[in-house]
Write an enzyme that holds these catalytic residues in place. Structure first.
Site, PDB file in Angstrom:
ATOM      1  N   ARG A   1      31.114  33.282  43.467  1.00  0.00           N
ATOM      2  CA  ARG A   1      32.095  32.833  44.459  1.00  0.00           C
ATOM      3  C   ARG A   1      33.454  33.510  44.299  1.00  0.00           C
ATOM      4  O   ARG A   1      34.040  33.991  45.267  1.00  0.00           O
ATOM      5  CB  ARG A   1      32.331  31.319  44.352  1.00  0.00           C
ATOM      6  CG  ARG A   1      31.325  30.481  45.067  1.00  0.00           C
ATOM      7  CD  ARG A   1      31.155  29.162  44.366  1.00  0.00           C
ATOM      8  NE  ARG A   1      30.448  29.401  43.124  1.00  0.00           N
ATOM      9  CZ  ARG A   1      29.125  29.426  43.037  1.00  0.00           C
ATOM     10  NH1 ARG A   1      28.405  29.140  44.065  1.00  0.00           N
ATOM     11  NH2 ARG A   1      28.524  29.718  41.898  1.00  0.00           N
TER      12      ARG A   1
ATOM     13  N   LYS B   1      33.260  50.521  24.535  1.00  0.00           N
ATOM     14  CA  LYS B   1      33.530  51.588  23.555  1.00  0.00           C
ATOM     15  C   LYS B   1      34.660  51.192  22.619  1.00  0.00           C
ATOM     16  O   LYS B   1      35.137  51.993  21.835  1.00  0.00           O
ATOM     17  CB  LYS B   1      33.928  52.878  24.281  1.00  0.00           C
ATOM     18  CG  LYS B   1      32.888  53.416  25.226  1.00  0.00           C
ATOM     19  CD  LYS B   1      33.440  54.681  25.887  1.00  0.00           C
ATOM     20  CE  LYS B   1      32.544  55.183  26.997  1.00  0.00           C
ATOM     21  NZ  LYS B   1      33.232  56.210  27.809  1.00  0.00           N
TER      22      LYS B   1
ATOM     23  N   ARG C   1      38.838  38.131  35.185  1.00  0.00           N
ATOM     24  CA  ARG C   1      38.102  37.014  34.565  1.00  0.00           C
ATOM     25  C   ARG C   1      37.666  37.478  33.189  1.00  0.00           C
ATOM     26  O   ARG C   1      37.110  38.568  33.045  1.00  0.00           O
ATOM     27  CB  ARG C   1      36.887  36.623  35.402  1.00  0.00           C
ATOM     28  CG  ARG C   1      36.016  35.621  34.665  1.00  0.00           C
ATOM     29  CD  ARG C   1      34.976  34.977  35.533  1.00  0.00           C
ATOM     30  NE  ARG C   1      35.580  34.030  36.464  1.00  0.00           N
ATOM     31  CZ  ARG C   1      34.871  33.229  37.247  1.00  0.00           C
ATOM     32  NH1 ARG C   1      33.558  33.270  37.228  1.00  0.00           N
ATOM     33  NH2 ARG C   1      35.484  32.392  38.068  1.00  0.00           N
TER      34      ARG C   1
ATOM     35  N   HIS D   1      42.105  28.289  35.756  1.00  0.00           N
ATOM     36  CA  HIS D   1      41.461  28.967  36.892  1.00  0.00           C
ATOM     37  C   HIS D   1      42.273  28.598  38.139  1.00  0.00           C
ATOM     38  O   HIS D   1      41.816  27.855  39.001  1.00  0.00           O
ATOM     39  CB  HIS D   1      40.014  28.486  36.993  1.00  0.00           C
ATOM     40  CG  HIS D   1      39.135  29.283  37.909  1.00  0.00           C
ATOM     41  ND1 HIS D   1      39.610  30.260  38.755  1.00  0.00           N
ATOM     42  CD2 HIS D   1      37.795  29.227  38.117  1.00  0.00           C
ATOM     43  CE1 HIS D   1      38.594  30.768  39.444  1.00  0.00           C
ATOM     44  NE2 HIS D   1      37.494  30.160  39.071  1.00  0.00           N
TER      45      HIS D   1
HETATM   46  C1  NCD Z   1      33.933  27.875  37.789  1.00  0.00           C
HETATM   47  C2  NCD Z   1      34.423  28.751  36.640  1.00  0.00           C
HETATM   48  O1  NCD Z   1      34.075  29.937  36.585  1.00  0.00           O
HETATM   49  O2  NCD Z   1      35.184  28.231  35.858  1.00  0.00           O
HETATM   50  N1  NCD Z   1      33.251  28.607  38.771  1.00  0.00           N
HETATM   51  C3  NCD Z   1      33.953  29.038  39.863  1.00  0.00           C
HETATM   52  O3  NCD Z   1      34.795  29.900  39.762  1.00  0.00           O
HETATM   53  N2  NCD Z   1      33.717  28.441  41.045  1.00  0.00           N
HETATM   54  C4  NCD Z   1      33.190  26.671  37.339  1.00  0.00           C
HETATM   55  C5  NCD Z   1      32.019  26.834  36.430  1.00  0.00           C
HETATM   56  O4  NCD Z   1      31.598  27.931  36.087  1.00  0.00           O
HETATM   57  O5  NCD Z   1      31.484  25.783  36.047  1.00  0.00           O
END
Ligand code: NCD
Length: 298
Positions: free
Chosen positions: A50, A79, A100, A128
């Protein structure tokens, strides 16, 4: 330059600006060439469906493009390159970076070395924040962000979406209930930070104790990948599940949210009930991230 690292850095006004802009975008009130010629860099060192795809969709709908890597193995970090060097270099190729990373604090560190804005798309069990924007947006579609009772259910210890969300909600006049197995409670330091802001969080172990009082139930998955060992995961696995039976007698206006992916904590029979808003929530990722990119990249 405006980084987007933690909800802690935001005021209520910052948040409302993004949500208002997302609302206008939803009504198609935006310039599809607003970010024409701009490139978004997607550094995804953890799995994502997503978040990654909605950021790509968002930049595309604003006339820009994207490039990226989607694993440590697929990049020079395999590396031995440091994150600092990676973002320094990638800053020369793109106009903003979405990161991420499995380590808490990685996005903050990246922002210290990048020469373009950095958006935190999840740093380990940390934060997040762009997810929180779409969570709030989805609540606001159904009810005002005031005088409501929000219950957050699941892995409040490792769940970064919950950490960002409680910080954001603490800026609004809402009642907050944390519902979690003992070992997955909201971290003590988060509770203290909220207390300093004058927000007390109610605690429950069993969702059935509070479900009838809620306007919003935010369900999360147990973050299996963050557990130190399999045994501690097994102790809490499948310890809660939202079913149609659990939902008898709830408020008519209740909405159920989930950042997704789900892993058994919401019975698929709930999907057909009017409370279920999680797929709509996932769709909202696009207008909300368009609003965010306009804020950060323009
Ligand atoms: C979440 C995450 O990556 O923290 N996912 C997301 O971005 N919708 C929630 C999860 O992984 O449980």
């Amino acid at each position: 330059m405006r980084h987007f690292i933690s909800v802690r850095d935001l005021t209520r006004e910052d948040i409302d600006t993004v949500l208002d802009r997302a609302e206008a975008i939803h009504r198609h009130a935006y310039d599809p060439c607003a970010l024409s010629g701009r490139i978004l860099g997607l550094l995804f060192f953890e799995p994502s469906t997503r978040t990654r795809m909605s950021f790509e969709s968002a930049i595309g709908r604003l006339g820009g493009g994207s490039i990226g890597v989607d694993s440590i193995e697929g990049s020079s970090m395999a590396k031995g390159e440091s994150l600092a060097d990676t973002v320094r270099v990638v800053s020369g190729y793109v106009d903003a970076i979405v990161l991420r990373h499995p380590k808490e604090g990685a996005a903050r560190l990246a922002s210290e070395f990048a020469t373009v804005p950095v958006i935190n798309a999840g740093d380990g069990a940390g934060q997040h924040p762009s997810q929180t924007m779409l969570d709030l947006y989805t609540i606001r579609q159904s009810m005002p962000l005031e005088k409501i009772h929000v219950g957050i259910l699941g892995d409040l210890r490792y769940g970064r979406t919950t950490h960002s969300l409680v910080h954001a909600l603490s800026l609004y006049d809402v009642t907050l209930s944390a519902i979690a197995p003992r070992t997955l409670e909201l971290p003590q330091n988060t509770r203290e930070e909220l207390r300093e802001r004058g927000v007390e969080v109610n605690s429950y172990e069993d969702v059935s104790e509070v479900i009838r009082d809620l306007d919003v139930l935010y369900v999360t998955r147990i973050q299996r990948e963050r557990f130190p060992d399999a045994a501690s995961y097994m102790n809490v696995a499948h310890s809660y599940r939202v079913t149609p039976e659990l939902l008898t007698g709830v408020r008519k206006n209740l909405i159920i949210l989930h950042p997704l992916p789900r892993a058994g904590e919401i019975d698929p029979r709930v999907d057909a009930l009017p409370y279920a808003k999680y797929f709509e929530q996932a769709r909202n990722g696009v207008p909300v991230r368009m609003a965010l990119l306009l804020e950060v990249m323009r």
